[in-house]
Motif scaffolding. Structure first.
Motif, short mmCIF file in Angstrom:
data_model
loop_
_atom_site.label_atom_id
_atom_site.label_comp_id
_atom_site.label_asym_id
_atom_site.label_seq_id
_atom_site.Cartn_x
_atom_site.Cartn_y
_atom_site.Cartn_z
N ARG A 53 0.66 -1.15 0.00
CA ARG A 53 0.06 0.03 0.07
C ARG A 53 0.85 1.13 -0.11
NH1 ARG A 53 -3.60 1.92 4.98
NH2 ARG A 53 -4.86 3.28 4.06
N LYS A 54 0.77 1.97 -0.81
CA LYS A 54 1.75 3.24 -1.30
C LYS A 54 1.26 4.44 -0.54
CE LYS A 54 2.08 2.39 -5.64
NZ LYS A 54 1.51 1.01 -5.73
N VAL A 55 1.86 4.87 0.24
CA VAL A 55 1.58 6.06 0.76
C VAL A 55 2.74 7.38 0.66
CG1 VAL A 55 0.99 7.44 3.04
CG2 VAL A 55 0.03 5.29 2.78
N MET A 56 2.54 8.17 -0.10
CA MET A 56 3.49 9.33 -0.42
C MET A 56 3.25 10.44 0.37
SD MET A 56 3.83 11.07 -4.32
CE MET A 56 5.33 12.32 -4.53
N VAL A 57 4.40 10.99 0.98
CA VAL A 57 4.49 12.07 2.12
C VAL A 57 5.23 13.36 1.32
CG1 VAL A 57 4.94 13.04 4.39
CG2 VAL A 57 4.19 10.54 3.88
N ILE A 58 4.65 14.25 1.07
CA ILE A 58 5.23 15.31 0.64
C ILE A 58 5.35 16.58 1.56
CG2 ILE A 58 5.02 17.40 -1.18
CD1 ILE A 58 2.90 15.45 -2.95
N GLY A 59 6.63 16.77 2.07
CA GLY A 59 7.05 17.76 2.93
C GLY A 59 7.55 18.91 2.26
N PHE A 161 4.52 6.53 -9.28
CA PHE A 161 4.03 5.77 -8.30
C PHE A 161 2.55 5.37 -8.04
CE2 PHE A 161 7.93 8.34 -6.46
CZ PHE A 161 8.80 7.57 -6.78
N ARG A 162 1.83 6.38 -8.61
CA ARG A 162 0.38 5.81 -8.17
C ARG A 162 0.04 5.61 -6.79
NH1 ARG A 162 -2.62 7.13 -13.21
NH2 ARG A 162 -1.18 7.37 -14.59
N PRO A 163 0.30 6.60 -6.17
CA PRO A 163 0.09 6.30 -4.40
C PRO A 163 -1.12 6.07 -4.12
CG PRO A 163 0.81 8.50 -4.97
CD PRO A 163 0.91 8.01 -6.19
N ASP A 164 -1.36 5.43 -3.35
CA ASP A 164 -3.02 4.94 -2.75
C ASP A 164 -3.34 6.33 -1.84
OD1 ASP A 164 -3.48 2.07 -3.48
OD2 ASP A 164 -1.50 2.07 -2.43
N VAL A 165 -2.45 6.89 -1.28
CA VAL A 165 -2.65 8.17 -0.53
C VAL A 165 -1.52 8.98 -0.65
CG1 VAL A 165 -2.96 8.95 1.87
CG2 VAL A 165 -3.77 6.91 1.11
N ILE A 166 -1.90 10.51 -0.63
CA ILE A 166 -0.68 11.54 -0.76
C ILE A 166 -0.87 12.10 0.43
CG2 ILE A 166 0.21 13.55 -1.87
CD1 ILE A 166 -0.81 12.16 -4.56
N LYS A 206 -10.44 22.68 10.09
CA LYS A 206 -10.29 22.50 8.56
C LYS A 206 -8.61 22.57 8.42
CE LYS A 206 -14.69 23.64 6.84
NZ LYS A 206 -15.40 24.88 5.99
N GLY A 207 -7.83 23.78 8.92
CA GLY A 207 -6.83 23.86 8.80
C GLY A 207 -5.78 22.87 9.46
N GLN A 208 -6.21 21.98 10.37
CA GLN A 208 -5.32 20.93 10.73
C GLN A 208 -5.44 19.55 10.06
OE1 GLN A 208 -3.40 21.77 12.96
NE2 GLN A 208 -4.04 23.64 13.95
N LEU A 209 -6.60 19.46 9.57
CA LEU A 209 -6.66 18.01 8.68
C LEU A 209 -7.82 18.18 7.87
CD1 LEU A 209 -6.17 14.98 8.18
CD2 LEU A 209 -7.65 14.48 10.15
N GLU A 210 -7.82 17.82 6.26
CA GLU A 210 -8.80 17.92 5.61
C GLU A 210 -8.31 16.85 4.61
OE1 GLU A 210 -11.41 21.20 3.47
OE2 GLU A 210 -9.53 21.83 4.23
N GLU A 211 -9.26 16.43 3.89
CA GLU A 211 -9.20 15.29 2.59
C GLU A 211 -9.60 15.70 1.39
OE1 GLU A 211 -10.51 11.06 3.53
OE2 GLU A 211 -11.99 11.55 2.21
N PHE A 212 -8.85 15.33 0.59
CA PHE A 212 -8.87 15.99 -0.89
C PHE A 212 -8.94 14.88 -1.88
CE2 PHE A 212 -6.78 19.50 1.32
CZ PHE A 212 -7.78 20.29 1.42
N GLU A 213 -9.21 15.22 -3.06
CA GLU A 213 -9.03 14.33 -4.27
C GLU A 213 -8.27 14.89 -5.26
OE1 GLU A 213 -12.47 12.93 -7.12
OE2 GLU A 213 -12.22 11.29 -5.72
N LEU A 214 -7.19 14.27 -5.89
CA LEU A 214 -6.39 14.92 -6.80
C LEU A 214 -6.53 14.39 -8.14
CD1 LEU A 214 -4.00 17.03 -7.40
CD2 LEU A 214 -2.53 15.10 -6.81
N GLY A 216 -9.08 13.83 -9.66
CA GLY A 216 -10.30 12.83 -9.78
C GLY A 216 -9.81 11.55 -9.36
N LYS A 217 -8.66 11.14 -8.83
CA LYS A 217 -8.36 9.69 -8.58
C LYS A 217 -7.36 9.49 -7.46
CE LYS A 217 -5.15 10.12 -12.49
NZ LYS A 217 -4.79 9.56 -14.07
N PHE A 218 -6.53 10.60 -6.85
CA PHE A 218 -5.72 10.26 -6.03
C PHE A 218 -6.32 11.09 -4.64
CE2 PHE A 218 -2.80 10.54 -9.75
CZ PHE A 218 -2.32 9.36 -9.77
N LEU A 219 -6.40 10.14 -3.53
CA LEU A 219 -6.88 10.56 -2.20
C LEU A 219 -5.68 11.20 -1.52
CD1 LEU A 219 -8.96 10.33 0.04
CD2 LEU A 219 -7.77 8.19 0.69
N CYS A 220 -5.77 12.22 -0.88
CA CYS A 220 -4.83 13.22 -0.64
C CYS A 220 -5.41 13.85 0.93
CB CYS A 220 -4.57 14.42 -1.18
SG CYS A 220 -4.01 13.95 -2.89
#
Length: 273
Positions: A53-59, A161-166, A206-214, A216-220
């Motif tokens: 399960r691929k999780v990409m962290v962008i710091g 990479f096609r990550p499952d989560v970003i 909201k500024g602490q945690l929010e879920e998005f879609e990138l 139309g296919k990547f869960l972020c």
């Protein structure tokens, strides 16, 4: 068919090299980069296990001398090989290192690996691929090119990479928000980010945690940078990170009603990190 890490890296290295070959060679020449007071580009490896399960962290990490790479041979392809080896060394060091408040980002990566049960699917990247003596390069006269190169590399990473989560863990400071919004627009015809849900009903802003879609296919997810650990804001940020880790350890979240991303980001506290 399972794709091995070595095979993935071979394909990825070729894509990186193509970008660098078409770019300014001074960016990946260590001597020239130093004259410009810049690091060389920080390139990103894929996960150790392509089937995990691929999780990409962008710091928003800046590595100073740790980002400088000197290839033994000339040319983009030699640089890519050396830079990928350096990335693996840095990332392995993050995962194996000690804990402490000055190591907030590595601490988060280790916590993430623990909640997932393995680090084999983790991908560590950054919003910008070049720093200026360990600091943000936004004041450099070369920043337009740095931003261009960073966006190209991020696009390749996400596509490859096609990550499952970003997880965007680069913070919500004005500078970081502007860069992220330029790379991934939140409104207008070029909009690629669509908000899915937040957790205000349980007291997480909201500024602490929010879920998005990138695209139309990547869960972020977007969180504060883990360095935000002081005071009340730090307590809130830590709670949001803990909730995110709980969500990821429980499996892939379900879609919720969309909310307006532009309004939600404008609601972020002014002193958010």
């Amino acid at each position: 068919m399972q794709v091995s890490e070595s095979r993935m890296d071979e394909v990825l290295a070729a894509r990186y090299a193509q970008i660098l070959e078409e770019f300014d060679p001074a960016f990946y020449d260590l001597d020239e980069a130093r004259l410009r007071k810049l690091s060389t580009p920080f390139l990103v490896n894929g996960p150790r296990d392509a089937t995990a399960r691929k999780v990409m962290v962008i710091g928003r990490e800046y590595g100073a001398s740790g980002w400088n790479v000197k290839a033994h041979e000339k040319g983009a392809r030699a640089y890519v090989q050396a830079a990928l080896a350096r990335h693996r060394e840095v990332f392995d060091g993050f995962l194996a290192g000690s804990t402490g408040p000055g190591l907030s980002f590595p601490n988060f990566l280790r916590d993430l690996a623990k909640c997932l049960g393995t680090a084999d699917g983790l991908i560590y990247s950054n919003l910008l691929c070049v720093d200026s003596r360990g600091k943000s390069p936004t004041r450099s006269k070369y920043f337009p090119k740095i931003a261009d190169l960073s966006k190209r590399l991020l696009d390749v990473q996400i596509d490859h990479f096609r990550p499952d989560v970003i997880i965007f863990a680069n913070g919500t400071s004005g500078e970081q928000v502007r860069i992220r919004r330029k790379f991934f627009p939140i409104k207008g015809k070029g909009r690629v980010f669509v908000s899915r849900r937040h957790w205000m009903d349980i007291g997480i802003e909201k500024g602490q945690l929010e879920e998005f879609e990138l695209h139309g296919k990547f869960l972020c997810y977007r969180i504060q940078h883990p360095a935000n650990w002081r005071g009340d804001a730090g307590v809130q940020a830590a709670r949001a990170r803990r909730h995110l880790l709980d969500l990821l350890s429980a499996g892939a979240p379900q879609a919720h009603a969309a909310v307006d991303i532009a309004d939600s980001e404008n609601a972020c506290p002014a002193n958010a990190g």
